[in-house]
Enzyme design. Structure first.
Site, short mmCIF file in Angstrom:
data_model
loop_
_atom_site.label_atom_id
_atom_site.label_comp_id
_atom_site.label_asym_id
_atom_site.label_seq_id
_atom_site.Cartn_x
_atom_site.Cartn_y
_atom_site.Cartn_z
CG ASP A 46 -2.35 0.81 1.32
OD1 ASP A 46 -2.22 1.75 -0.43
OD2 ASP A 46 -1.98 1.19 2.19
CG ASN A 94 -8.42 -2.62 -5.99
OD1 ASN A 94 -6.78 -3.14 -5.55
ND2 ASN A 94 -8.28 -1.28 -5.07
#
Length: 281
Positions: A46, A94
């Site tokens: 991330d 996503n």
């Protein structure tokens, strides 16, 4: 742990498996117990977008820079003889991102698989992909299958790439497989943990011992929800493109400080406990 005033870029000659080390890496390496490494490491990669934003760059620049961190992590884990490494590349959530970013991520994955194949073969890495692969673009599906076929005979670390992956979706898919195998005879009267585990994407792999999350976020983001039940969690403020070999060694050292009890207590703690006395005695 490390004095930032020292020259982190100083290279120390070494013949051990990791090759030449920086002074910081050598400092961390000396404190690492190679007999107590995790069998399976999972990573939530991330911070690519924030890394790019801090540099006034487009988000895709962060994603591209993050591939070097992936390369370093993969090669280091392979050289340390880690049994399995799982990288969270693209989640089922996503798809909500802009189409241009999704298209770039898919193209970047395909490019990465082609470019890194020599590295994978050199390190005897076997690839697996976790997720709903059949929902990916046809070209990506072809490259995924090809990567698995090319590395199927390798005997080293298993590299799992979580792609179009969701922890809840994985459990749903496992249960649907169990239902399908019942051949229309109805739901089995009892589903065991072992049976469910055998139908997960990670079938045949040990559960992660260590979950690393970069960028400082304190959540697991629907990642390996079943498998990380007893994983040690290491969260670092470092953004993924800045996650280098020293940061990985730091995570391994922190893991080795943890006491893993799996819901029990230490034997010495149990022996130190005194019997409870009844009131009035």
């Amino acid at each position: 742990m490390w004095d930032n005033k020292q020259n982190k870029n100083l290279r120390v000659a070494s013949s051990h498996p990791l090759g030449a080390l920086t002074a910081e890496e050598a400092f961390l390496w000396e404190r690492l117990d190679l007999a107590r490494l995790p069998r399976h490491i999972a990573v939530i990669m991330d911070g690519n977008g924030r890394w790019a934003q801090k540099r006034h760059l487009p988000r895709i620049a962060g994603h591209r820079s993050g591939t070097q961190s992936a390369r370093t992590t993969i090669e280091t884990c392979a050289r340390l003889k880690i049994e399995a490494l799982t990288l969270y590349a693209f989640s089922v959530e996503n798809w909500r991102r802009p189409k241009t970013e999704i298209d770039f991520l898919m193209a970047l994955l395909r490019e990465y698989l082609r470019k890194e194949m020599p590295l994978l073969q050199k390190n005897q890495i076997r690839m697996r992909f976790l997720g709903r692969i059949d929902e990916l673009p046809a070209g990506v599906q072809n490259d995924v299958r090809e990567a698995m076929e090319k590395t199927a005979g390798n005997k080293g670390m298993v590299l799992c790439v979580a792609l179009n992956y969701g922890g809840r979706a994985e459990i749903v898919d496992a249960m649907n497989e169990i239902l399908s195998e019942s051949n229309g005879s109805g739901m089995p009267s009892k589903v065991t943990e072992e049976q469910l585990s055998e139908h997960l994407y990670t079938k045949g792999l040990p559960d992660p011992d260590l979950l690393i999350r970069t960028s400082g976020e304190m959540r697991v983001s629907n990642f390996l929800l079943w498998q990380i039940a007893y994983a040690e969690i290491f969260v670092t403020e470092t953004l993924w493109p800045d996650f280098n070999r020293a940061r990985l060694l730091e995570a391994l050292l922190e893991y080795q400080k943890r006491e893993r009890r799996y819901g029990g207590i230490r034997e010495d703690a149990a022996s130190d406990e005194k019997p409870v006395r009844a009131a009035g005695h």
